[in-house]
Design a protein around this motif. Structure first.
Motif, short mmCIF file in Angstrom:
data_model
loop_
_atom_site.label_atom_id
_atom_site.label_comp_id
_atom_site.label_asym_id
_atom_site.label_seq_id
_atom_site.Cartn_x
_atom_site.Cartn_y
_atom_site.Cartn_z
N PRO A 98 31.21 36.74 -16.47
CA PRO A 98 30.93 37.78 -17.47
C PRO A 98 29.64 38.56 -17.21
O PRO A 98 29.56 39.75 -17.54
N ASP A 99 28.64 37.90 -16.60
CA ASP A 99 27.36 38.57 -16.38
C ASP A 99 27.22 39.15 -14.97
O ASP A 99 26.14 39.52 -14.56
N GLU A 100 28.33 39.22 -14.24
CA GLU A 100 28.27 39.77 -12.88
C GLU A 100 27.93 41.25 -12.94
O GLU A 100 28.55 42.02 -13.66
N PRO A 101 26.93 41.71 -12.16
CA PRO A 101 26.51 43.11 -12.22
C PRO A 101 27.46 44.05 -11.50
O PRO A 101 28.26 43.63 -10.65
N LEU A 102 27.34 45.33 -11.82
CA LEU A 102 28.25 46.34 -11.27
C LEU A 102 28.23 46.36 -9.75
O LEU A 102 29.28 46.52 -9.11
N GLU A 103 27.06 46.24 -9.15
CA GLU A 103 26.96 46.29 -7.69
C GLU A 103 27.83 45.22 -7.03
O GLU A 103 28.54 45.48 -6.06
N SER A 104 27.80 44.01 -7.57
CA SER A 104 28.62 42.93 -7.04
C SER A 104 30.10 43.19 -7.28
O SER A 104 30.94 42.89 -6.42
N ILE A 105 30.42 43.75 -8.43
CA ILE A 105 31.81 44.06 -8.76
C ILE A 105 32.39 45.06 -7.78
O ILE A 105 33.47 44.87 -7.21
N VAL A 106 31.66 46.15 -7.55
CA VAL A 106 32.12 47.19 -6.62
C VAL A 106 32.24 46.61 -5.21
O VAL A 106 33.18 46.91 -4.47
N SER A 107 31.29 45.75 -4.84
CA SER A 107 31.31 45.14 -3.51
C SER A 107 32.58 44.32 -3.30
O SER A 107 33.18 44.35 -2.21
N LYS A 108 33.00 43.58 -4.32
CA LYS A 108 34.21 42.77 -4.19
C LYS A 108 35.46 43.63 -4.10
O LYS A 108 36.42 43.28 -3.40
N PHE A 109 35.48 44.75 -4.82
CA PHE A 109 36.61 45.66 -4.70
C PHE A 109 36.72 46.17 -3.26
O PHE A 109 37.82 46.27 -2.70
N GLU A 110 35.58 46.50 -2.66
CA GLU A 110 35.57 47.00 -1.29
C GLU A 110 35.97 45.92 -0.29
O GLU A 110 36.64 46.20 0.70
N ARG A 111 35.55 44.70 -0.56
CA ARG A 111 35.79 43.61 0.39
C ARG A 111 37.23 43.11 0.37
O ARG A 111 37.84 42.87 1.42
N TYR A 112 37.80 42.95 -0.83
CA TYR A 112 39.10 42.32 -0.94
C TYR A 112 40.26 43.30 -1.14
O TYR A 112 41.41 42.94 -0.94
#
Length: 317
Positions: A98-112
Motif C-alpha cells: 500500500p505504501d509503495e511509491p509511484l517511482e517503484s510502481i512505474v518501474s515495475k510496469f516497465e520491467r514486467y
C-alpha cells in the motif's frame, strides 16, 4: 492513448508526483476469482469486464495467484479451458504494498510489462489493483486538487483582496472570526518556526481528534508556517476550523509571495539562503510535504502580495 504515449507521459510526470503511493492510486473495486473456478469462467469475466488479468484469492481474500489473458489463450490452444484456475494460475505474483511509491510502481510496469498489478497488505490480503489508467487518473486528480483551473482562479488573481477573504477551495467567504484555532506567526524569530503547528497539534489532541489525523495536520501546518518565517518577510497567521467530516487549515501572509508555484511544488527546490539552510530549514520539501499529507490543497500567491495555503484533512480509511 497509445501505449508508448502513456509510458512517455508517466515518465515525465512521476518525478513531480513521487509522493503518491499505491494506496492512493489503486482501484478498490477488485474483480477476483477463487481457484476452483474454471478458466472458461475467467475468460468470460475478462471479456465482460474488459480486463487482461484477474487475481485469484482464497476464502480469506488472500492473494494466491493470478490468471492472465495469456493463460486463457494457452488454455484455448491446448483445449483445457474448462479446467480449474488453480491448476494453471501463476503463483509467484508481483504485487505492490500500500505504501509503495509511484517511482517503484512505474518501474515495475516497465520491467514486467503486465497490464495490472494487485495491491496487498502485509498478510497478503488483496486491497486493490493498479493499471496504468489508474496511475493517470490519480495524477490528474492531484492536478485538480492542487490548482484551481477555472474562471474563479482568474477572478481571484485579479482581485487581491478576494483570495485573502475567500476560500480557495469552495469560493465562499472565509469567516476567520469563527475559526476554532488562530495563531499569529512571528517571522522575526526563526527559532519560533513551528510553534503554531505545535500548539495546533496540542489543541486538536485535546479536542479528541485521532492521532494519525492530528499528525498529518501538524506536519503540513508546520511546513506552511516555516515557509512564512523563512521566505515571507512578513507576519502571517494560521487558522483552523474543525468540521463534521474534516479539518480545514489556512496559512497566509502578506509578504514576498511565490514567483513560480509550479517550480516551488517540486521536491528539493528552494530559494532559502545559506544561513537558513545552516539552521536546518529550506530543504525544498515545504509545499511537496503539504501536498503529501493533506487531502486537498490549493496555493494562491502573487509576487509582492503574499501567499495563501489552504488545506483540508479527512480521516483515511
Amino acid at each position: 492513448m497509445a501505449e508508448d504515449k502513456v509510458d512517455e507521459l508517466l515518465q515525465k510526470l512521476q518525478k513531480y508526483f513521487s509522493h503518491i503511493t499505491a494506496s492512493e492510486i489503486m482501484n478498490k473495486n477488485v474483480i477476483t476469482l477463487t481457484s476452483e473456478r474454471t478458466l472458461w469462467q475467467a475468460k468470460e469475466l475478462m471479456k465482460i469486464r474488459k480486463i487482461s488479468g484477474i487475481p485469484v484469492v482464497n476464502d480469506q481474500r488472500k492473494l494466491i495467484g493470478i490468471i492472465s489473458i495469456e493463460d486463457i489463450i494457452m488454455a484455448l490452444e491446448k483445449n483445457y479451458i474448462k479446467e480449474p484456475i488453480g491448476n494453471h494460475m501463476t503463483k509467484r505474483v508481483v504485487s505492490f504494498s500500500p505504501d509503495e511509491p509511484l517511482e517503484s510502481i512505474v518501474s515495475k510496469f516497465e520491467r514486467y510489462h503486465f497490464g495490472r498489478f494487485p495491491v496487498v497488505d502485509k498478510n497478503k490480503r488483496i486491497l486493490g489493483v493498479i493499471s496504468k489508467k489508474d496511475i493517470i487518473r490519480a495524477i490528474l486528480e492531484r492536478f485538480r486538487l492542487i490548482y484551481v483551473h477555472d474562471e474563479r482562479r482568474s477572478q481571484i488573481l485579479e482581485k487581491e483582496a478576494e483570495w485573502f477573504d475567500k476560500s480557495l477551495i469552495t469560493g465562499d467567504y472565509v469567516k476567520k472570526s469563527d475559526a476554532d484555532f488562530v495563531f499569529q506567526i512571528n517571522y522575526t524569530n526563526v527559532d519560533l518556526a513551528g510553534a503554531g503547528a505545535a500548539k495546533l497539534k496540542f489543541f486538536l489532541t485535546k479536542k479528541g481528534i485521532g492521532e494519525t489525523l492530528v499528525r498529518r495536520v501538524a506536519i503540513a501546518t508546520y511546513e506552511a508556517e516555516v515557509n512564512v518565517v523563512i521566505h515571507s518577510e512578513s507576519e502571517g497567521a494560521i487558522y483552523c476550523w474543525i468540521e463534521k467530516t474534516c479539518i480545514k487549515v489556512r496559512v497566509e501572509d502578506h509578504g514576498r509571495g511565490i514567483e513560480n508555484i509550479e517550480q516551488a511544488m517540486k521536491e528539493g527546490y528552494s530559494t532559502a539562503t545559506d544561513h537558513i539552510r545552516e539552521l536546518g530549514f529550506g530543504a525544498g520539501m515545504g509545499l511537496p510535504n503539504i501536498r503529501r499529507y493533506s487531502d486537498q490543497m490549493v496555493v494562491m500567491s502573487e509576487v509582492g502580495k503574499g501567499v495563501v495555503v489552504e488545506m483540508i484533512f479527512c480521516e483515511r480509511g
